[in-house]
Design an enzyme around this catalytic site. Structure first.
Site, PDB file in Angstrom:
ATOM      1  N   HIS A 181       0.804  -1.215   0.000  1.00  0.00           N
ATOM      2  CA  HIS A 181       0.000   0.000   0.000  1.00  0.00           C
ATOM      3  C   HIS A 181       0.840   1.269   0.000  1.00  0.00           C
ATOM      4  O   HIS A 181       1.868   1.356   0.667  1.00  0.00           O
ATOM      5  CB  HIS A 181      -0.938   0.018   1.220  1.00  0.00           C
ATOM      6  CG  HIS A 181      -0.218   0.143   2.532  1.00  0.00           C
ATOM      7  ND1 HIS A 181       0.055   1.359   3.127  1.00  0.00           N
ATOM      8  CD2 HIS A 181       0.301  -0.798   3.364  1.00  0.00           C
ATOM      9  CE1 HIS A 181       0.693   1.171   4.261  1.00  0.00           C
ATOM     10  NE2 HIS A 181       0.859  -0.132   4.433  1.00  0.00           N
ATOM     11  N   ASP A 182       0.418   2.206  -0.808  1.00  0.00           N
ATOM     12  CA  ASP A 182       0.994   3.552  -0.834  1.00  0.00           C
ATOM     13  C   ASP A 182       2.441   3.606  -1.296  1.00  0.00           C
ATOM     14  O   ASP A 182       3.126   4.608  -1.074  1.00  0.00           O
ATOM     15  CB  ASP A 182       0.863   4.223   0.545  1.00  0.00           C
ATOM     16  CG  ASP A 182      -0.575   4.308   0.999  1.00  0.00           C
ATOM     17  OD1 ASP A 182      -1.331   5.091   0.404  1.00  0.00           O
ATOM     18  OD2 ASP A 182      -0.953   3.565   1.935  1.00  0.00           O
TER      19      ASP A 182
ATOM     20  N   GLY B  37       4.922  -1.161   2.796  1.00  0.00           N
ATOM     21  CA  GLY B  37       4.127   0.032   2.614  1.00  0.00           C
ATOM     22  C   GLY B  37       4.904   1.326   2.614  1.00  0.00           C
ATOM     23  O   GLY B  37       5.873   1.501   3.356  1.00  0.00           O
TER      24      GLY B  37
END
Length: 272
Positions: A122-123, A140
């Site tokens: 994520h991200d 992440g």
């Protein structure tokens, strides 16, 4: 004209460009945009809130846009954005972002290759012309700058940064930031010279390469602390994109950069 296999599952509201091919048993969710000329191969999965560019290839078993593996995720709408001419190979995974990070989007730039079984969490922000070799896992909010290459089986700690034109050796454990133009490897991860082969292939001149090497000699081999080394580089080298890229990266690093070469564990010839 699109070619959608009758055994594919494509939501009628998904937005497909021209000349998109979707193989049997592929799954494309409702809130998905796919650019012209992209191929979604059999058994690939694209979940909601994914935007995929032109002329990409998503191979069997790949999963793009699954919810993040982050306990802070609370079901909010977040995104994956992928550029043009990107290859996502077999069983690779790219997760959506989280609002808790302040970003809410996972990005992969154009002309990037994500090899089999690699994971983009994520991200993360992966740049253009990057290569993530098989079994790479980037945690992440990792940033991977343009033209970086991460060797197979490497794991990257969350919030880490990997600089432009850097190359990380296979099976590495990245828990510090990897400066631009460098070659790093070993355990613990350490500087092993500059990425000479990669820089030559990408058109850097002999003078540019020499200046990059001289700057990293000051950082890693002069005995100075990093802050003082940066001041010496700023005073002693004329302004250039390479100098400014190196100084900006190091000065903005929150995790600190990788350690210097250790005579005991860097073979002769590794330090350029």
């Amino acid at each position: 004209m699109n070619k959608i296999h009758p055994l594919a599952c494509v939501h009628p509201n998904a937005k497909l460009g021209d000349n998109v091919t979707v193989g049997p048993y592929a799954y494309i969710d409702e809130f998905v945009e796919i650019g012209d000329g992209t191929n979604i191969l059999p058994h690939a999965t694209i979940f909601n809130y994914v935007k995929l560019g032109k002329d990409c290839n998503v191979f069997p078993g790949a999963v793009i846009g699954a919810v993040p593996q982050d306990l802070k995720f609370d079901g909010e709408v977040t995104y994956v954005e992928i550029g043009d001419r990107v290859n996502i190979r077999e069983c690779a995974t790219v997760n959506r972002g989280t609002k808790a990070s302040g970003k809410g989007v996972t990005k992969i730039g154009s002309d990037t290759l994500v090899m089999s079984y690699a994971h983009v969490a994520h991200d993360c922000n992966v740049g253009n012309h990057c290569i993530l070799v098989s079994y790479v896992g980037i945690a992440g909010e990792t940033d991977v700058a343009d033209w970086a290459i991460i060797g197979g089986g490497t794991v990257v700690h969350q919030f880490s940064h990997i600089g432009t034109h850097a190359m990380v050796g296979g099976a590495s454990k990245v828990n510090k930031d990897v400066p631009p133009y460098t070659l790093v490897g070993r355990d613990p991860l350490s500087y092993a010279g500059i990425n000479i082969v990669g820089l030559r292939r990408r058109g850097f001149s002999a003078e540019q390469i020499r200046n990059i090497k001289d700057m990293y000699d000051i950082i890693y081999n002069s005995g100075m602390n990093v802050s003082d080394a940066c001041e010496k580089i700023e005073a002693g080298f004329p302004q250039s994109d390479e100098r400014d890229t190196i100084l900006s990266f190091i000065r903005s690093s929150k995790r600190g950069i990788v350690r210097g070469p250790q005579e005991s564990n860097v073979p002769k010839g590794m330090i350029e």
